[in-house]
Write a protein that holds these residues in place. Structure first.
Motif, mmCIF file in Angstrom:
data_model
loop_
_atom_site.group_PDB
_atom_site.id
_atom_site.type_symbol
_atom_site.label_atom_id
_atom_site.label_comp_id
_atom_site.label_asym_id
_atom_site.label_seq_id
_atom_site.Cartn_x
_atom_site.Cartn_y
_atom_site.Cartn_z
ATOM 1 N N ALA A 166 0.733 -0.715 -0.283
ATOM 2 C CA ALA A 166 -0.356 -0.218 0.023
ATOM 3 C C ALA A 166 0.519 1.147 0.029
ATOM 4 N N ALA A 167 1.996 1.477 0.935
ATOM 5 C CA ALA A 167 3.114 2.183 0.530
ATOM 6 C C ALA A 167 2.976 2.662 -0.368
ATOM 7 N N ALA A 168 4.086 1.241 -1.543
ATOM 8 C CA ALA A 168 4.198 1.891 -2.805
ATOM 9 C C ALA A 168 3.514 2.264 -3.517
ATOM 10 N N ARG A 169 1.870 1.533 -3.202
ATOM 11 C CA ARG A 169 1.383 2.219 -4.141
ATOM 12 C C ARG A 169 0.981 3.566 -4.037
ATOM 13 N N LEU A 170 1.146 3.948 -2.447
ATOM 14 C CA LEU A 170 0.490 5.678 -2.750
ATOM 15 C C LEU A 170 1.530 6.442 -2.921
ATOM 16 N N LEU A 171 3.462 6.003 -3.397
ATOM 17 C CA LEU A 171 4.148 6.697 -3.854
ATOM 18 C C LEU A 171 3.637 6.750 -5.362
ATOM 19 N N LEU A 172 2.571 6.471 -6.049
ATOM 20 C CA LEU A 172 2.066 6.971 -7.553
ATOM 21 C C LEU A 172 1.106 8.136 -7.474
ATOM 22 N N ASN A 173 0.426 7.973 -5.964
ATOM 23 C CA ASN A 173 -0.979 9.190 -5.821
ATOM 24 C C ASN A 173 -0.690 10.844 -6.720
ATOM 25 N N ARG A 174 -1.439 10.679 -7.064
ATOM 26 C CA ARG A 174 -1.880 11.760 -7.647
ATOM 27 C C ARG A 174 -2.761 13.304 -7.250
ATOM 28 N N GLY A 175 -3.044 12.757 -6.293
ATOM 29 C CA GLY A 175 -4.688 13.566 -5.723
ATOM 30 C C GLY A 175 -4.140 13.938 -4.158
ATOM 31 N N VAL A 176 -3.816 15.341 -4.448
ATOM 32 C CA VAL A 176 -3.031 16.112 -3.075
ATOM 33 C C VAL A 176 -3.825 16.199 -1.962
ATOM 34 N N ASN A 177 -5.133 16.278 -2.344
ATOM 35 C CA ASN A 177 -6.539 16.064 -0.949
ATOM 36 C C ASN A 177 -6.630 14.720 -0.680
ATOM 37 N N LEU A 178 -5.418 13.834 -1.112
ATOM 38 C CA LEU A 178 -5.915 12.423 0.320
ATOM 39 C C LEU A 178 -5.375 12.073 1.478
ATOM 40 N N GLN A 179 -6.961 11.420 1.239
ATOM 41 C CA GLN A 179 -6.258 11.119 2.906
ATOM 42 C C GLN A 179 -6.868 9.642 3.431
ATOM 43 N N VAL A 180 -5.602 8.748 3.679
ATOM 44 C CA VAL A 180 -5.114 7.981 4.414
ATOM 45 C C VAL A 180 -5.349 7.830 5.840
ATOM 46 N N ASN A 181 -5.524 6.064 5.969
ATOM 47 C CA ASN A 181 -5.874 5.688 6.893
ATOM 48 C C ASN A 181 -5.138 4.288 7.009
#
Length: 331
Positions: free
Chosen positions: A141-156
């Motif tokens: 999941a952490a590796a996948r989040l490195l590809l995230n482009r949504g600056v407003n993403l809240q992760v729990n």
């Protein structure tokens, strides 16, 4: 589903019987009256009354004949209308049932990441502003989040509490039972499981700048199965499925309108608010010293900055390999 079809069929049959019964009763009454008038008209002398009775009887007989023909035609039409209504109702009910209880996608067990799996789950991630993750390590999941482009993403992120005795046993037991690490003892597998969790925590530190915020929830009673909840769907990876024997077990994707989505969303909130959980909110722009301090608080360890940088290097190498395995569509 069988009960729904049986109920619809019974209702359709009842309506058809009632309609046919009323029509038959009315036509029989007309026939009885017309035959009675014809018989009566033949029994009376030739007079105006006889002519009136004969005319009425003939009219009723013609009306009854016409009614039989009309009943046949309208009966066929009403039958088709009723059938269409019942079929439409059953189809809509089955469609709603499918969305509530059946997955939209099913990915079979695999020894390596499935590119189609990663394309689909990354699409769900890209369409979400809030993400819940509940699993054993969180490194993928952490590796996948490195590809995230949504600056407003809240992760729990809900992970096992490494300071709680037995919190990692479920995932270690899965690896041991399915011989994922050949010739390794259960103690060695427990250490591998702990290292995977360590990799996940370090990875979340690296993914922090890609998200609006990341909240780590450490629970002493983690779920064996992995749940990833996005805006449009929930992904369930079945580590509890004993028949897989693969590093990546069978995974199901359900829509956000499904029952399991609502249940797991409520369970994640309950886990986060539990007094037994440790909640750590990662601050933005963390220095190495801050990351080491949070890491040591999570694991109850005394890691130096150099040791942390070595783990960070290992995670970045791992993340690069994971992202490459996704295929060109996810880069």
């Amino acid at each position: 589903m069988a009960r729904l079809m049986e109920s619809a069929t019974s209702s359709y049959g009842l309506l058809r019987k009632l309609s046919a019964g009323l029509q038959a009763t009315l036509l029989l009454a007309c026939l009885f009256v017309s035959v009675s008038l014809l018989w009566w008209s033949t029994a009376i002398p030739d007079s105006a009354a006889r002519q009136v009775a004969s005319a009425i009887a003939t009219g009723l007989l013609v009306s009854a004949s016409f009614g039989i023909a009309q009943a046949y035609v309208t009966g066929r039409a009403s039958t088709e209308l009723l059938r269409s209504a019942v079929v439409g109702e059953v189809s809509s009910s089955l469609a709603a049932l499918n969305k509530s209880y059946f997955p939209t996608h099913e990915f079979q067990p695999s020894p390596r990441p499935d590119p189609e799996f990663n394309v689909t789950i990354n699409h769900d991630l890209g369409n979400s502003s809030v993400v819940w993750f509940q699993g054993g390590s969180g490194q993928y999941a952490a590796a996948r989040l490195l590809l995230n482009r949504g600056v407003n993403l809240q992760v729990n992120i809900i992970l096992p509490d490494p300071r709680a005795e037995g919190s990692l046993d479920g995932r270690a037991d899965y690896s041991y039972r399915h011989n994922l690490y050949r010739e390794a003892s259960i103690e060695q597998i427990r250490q591998v499981t702990m290292n995977n969790l360590s990799m996940g925590i370090v990875g979340l530190f690296e993914a922090r700048d890609k998200c609006s915020d990341i909240r780590i929830v450490l629970t002493p009673m983690p779920s064996l199965d992995r749940y990833e909840i996005f805006r449009d769907a929930i992904w369930v990876t079945l580590f509890s499925d004993n028949g897989t024997g693969m590093k990546f077990p069978r995974t199901l994707r359900f829509e956000s309108s499904s029952v399991i989505y609502r249940i797991q969303e409520a369970e994640c909130l309950q886990t986060k608010n539990s007094p037994r959980a440790r909640v750590i909110e990662l601050p933005p722009r963390m220095s190495t010293e801050t990351k080491v301090g949070i890491y040591n608080a999570v694991f109850g360890a005394q890691m130096s900055d150099d040791e942390y940088l070595e783990r960070r290097s290992r995670f970045l190498k791992f993340a690069d390999e994971v992202i490459k395995s996704y295929g060109p569509h996810t880069r």
